[in-house]
Design a protein around this motif. Structure first.
Motif, short mmCIF file in Angstrom:
data_model
loop_
_atom_site.label_atom_id
_atom_site.label_comp_id
_atom_site.label_asym_id
_atom_site.label_seq_id
_atom_site.Cartn_x
_atom_site.Cartn_y
_atom_site.Cartn_z
N SER A 98 0.93 -1.47 0.35
CA SER A 98 -0.28 -0.47 -0.63
C SER A 98 0.91 1.49 0.33
O SER A 98 0.25 2.40 0.17
CB SER A 98 -1.05 0.37 1.80
N SER A 99 2.16 0.71 0.08
CA SER A 99 3.51 2.35 0.05
C SER A 99 4.41 2.01 -0.31
O SER A 99 4.96 0.23 -0.18
CB SER A 99 3.18 2.44 1.59
N VAL A 100 5.22 2.73 -1.13
CA VAL A 100 6.33 2.76 -1.13
C VAL A 100 6.69 4.07 -1.30
O VAL A 100 6.59 4.79 -1.30
CB VAL A 100 6.53 2.19 -3.05
N MET A 101 8.57 3.92 -1.24
CA MET A 101 9.34 4.76 -1.32
C MET A 101 10.69 4.64 -1.77
O MET A 101 11.23 3.86 -2.38
CB MET A 101 10.06 5.06 -0.13
N LEU A 102 9.83 5.82 -3.01
CA LEU A 102 11.57 6.01 -3.77
C LEU A 102 12.68 6.42 -3.28
O LEU A 102 12.22 8.12 -3.14
CB LEU A 102 11.00 5.92 -5.15
N ASP A 103 13.97 6.59 -3.30
CA ASP A 103 15.10 6.83 -2.72
C ASP A 103 15.71 7.67 -3.92
O ASP A 103 16.98 6.57 -4.47
CB ASP A 103 15.54 5.81 -1.40
N CYS A 104 15.94 9.01 -4.06
CA CYS A 104 16.38 9.29 -5.57
C CYS A 104 17.59 10.28 -4.68
O CYS A 104 17.62 11.55 -5.27
CB CYS A 104 15.55 9.68 -6.29
N SER A 105 17.81 10.19 -3.10
CA SER A 105 18.31 11.28 -2.50
C SER A 105 19.45 11.63 -2.99
O SER A 105 20.39 12.86 -3.11
CB SER A 105 18.47 11.33 -0.58
N ALA A 106 20.66 10.39 -3.68
CA ALA A 106 21.73 10.61 -4.33
C ALA A 106 21.74 10.93 -5.95
O ALA A 106 23.37 11.37 -6.29
CB ALA A 106 22.50 9.59 -4.31
N CYS A 107 20.67 10.99 -6.18
CA CYS A 107 20.34 11.81 -7.63
C CYS A 107 20.43 13.35 -6.98
O CYS A 107 20.03 14.09 -6.29
CB CYS A 107 18.73 11.31 -8.34
N ALA A 108 20.53 13.84 -8.51
CA ALA A 108 21.05 15.13 -9.22
C ALA A 108 19.35 15.96 -8.59
O ALA A 108 18.36 15.46 -9.35
CB ALA A 108 21.10 15.71 -9.13
N TYR A 109 18.65 16.69 -7.83
CA TYR A 109 17.14 17.60 -8.16
C TYR A 109 16.29 17.53 -8.99
O TYR A 109 16.12 16.48 -8.65
CB TYR A 109 17.41 19.07 -7.61
N GLU A 110 16.94 17.55 -10.29
CA GLU A 110 15.67 17.95 -11.39
C GLU A 110 15.74 15.87 -11.27
O GLU A 110 14.62 15.83 -11.57
CB GLU A 110 15.94 18.25 -12.09
N GLU A 111 16.02 15.58 -11.33
CA GLU A 111 16.51 14.08 -11.44
C GLU A 111 15.60 12.73 -10.73
O GLU A 111 14.69 12.72 -10.74
CB GLU A 111 18.20 13.04 -11.83
N ASN A 112 15.93 13.68 -8.83
CA ASN A 112 15.05 13.10 -8.10
C ASN A 112 13.37 13.28 -8.72
O ASN A 112 12.85 12.52 -8.55
CB ASN A 112 16.15 13.29 -6.78
N VAL A 113 13.28 14.50 -8.06
CA VAL A 113 11.84 15.03 -8.92
C VAL A 113 10.78 14.50 -10.11
O VAL A 113 9.82 14.22 -10.01
CB VAL A 113 11.76 17.19 -9.42
#
Length: 182
Positions: A98-113
């Motif tokens: 029912s929930s997931v976390m996508l951790d893109c914290s190591a990516c550049a801001y715009e890619e993370n977004v």
């Protein structure tokens, strides 16, 4: 009863209480968490981080957690935590998480977004919620989550920038935001 993050976090915000997230990888751990939640009549978030899938497959985890979540009287969010691979998150959602976390914290801001916004659309279309991360947590030996090299002499470089948080959540559609504050 199976719930998503919005089902438990919005009432928690209004009621000024916390909802615990517990990552489990065995039936014993799961029963301990769920029995306590039921006894305390407290909502709970339960799941596993993607990196723990080397011990228990996503399918095994789903077959362990989902029937128990649906059986309980309290709201239970079944959450895949700190997912780094969109295909793993999609599979978790297909299995009924029912929930997931996508951790893109190591990516550049715009890619993370961009990556989180795409996954948010996918999760929301399935009635699920999504958590994302802005900033990064330094680990031991100067590593950032995800195994990236970091500069431990200046940890503030990895803190969440509060001025970005509103823009980030607005643009991604994330239901919850993990932040780094030191």
């Amino acid at each position: 009863m199976l719930a998503n993050l919005n089902d438990v976090l919005l009432p928690a915000k209004q009621g000024k209480y916390a909802v615990g997230l517990f990552n489990v990888i065995s039936p014993e751990m799961m029963h301990g968490v769920l029995d306590a939640a039921e006894e305390l009549e407290a909502p709970v978030i339960i799941g596993a981080a993607e990196r723990m899938l080397r011990f228990l497959s996503l399918e095994e985890l789903a077959s362990l957690l989902l029937p128990e979540a649906e059986r309980l009287r309290v709201p239970v969010v079944v959450h895949l935590d700190h997912g780094a691979h969109e295909e793993t998150l999609r599979r978790a959602l297909e299995l009924g998480f029912s929930s997931v976390m996508l951790d893109c914290s190591a990516c550049a801001y715009e890619e993370n977004v961009a990556r989180v916004a795409e996954m948010a659309d996918y999760a929301h279309a399935r009635g699920a919620s999504i958590e994302a991360e802005l900033g990064a947590v330094l680990g031991e030996a100067g590593e950032i989550e995800g195994g990236l090299e970091a500069d431990p002499n200046d940890p503030t470089r990895y803190y969440t920038d509060p001025s970005q948080a509103l823009d980030y959540v607005t643009r991604t559609g994330a239901d919850a935001l993990a932040v780094s504050v030191g």
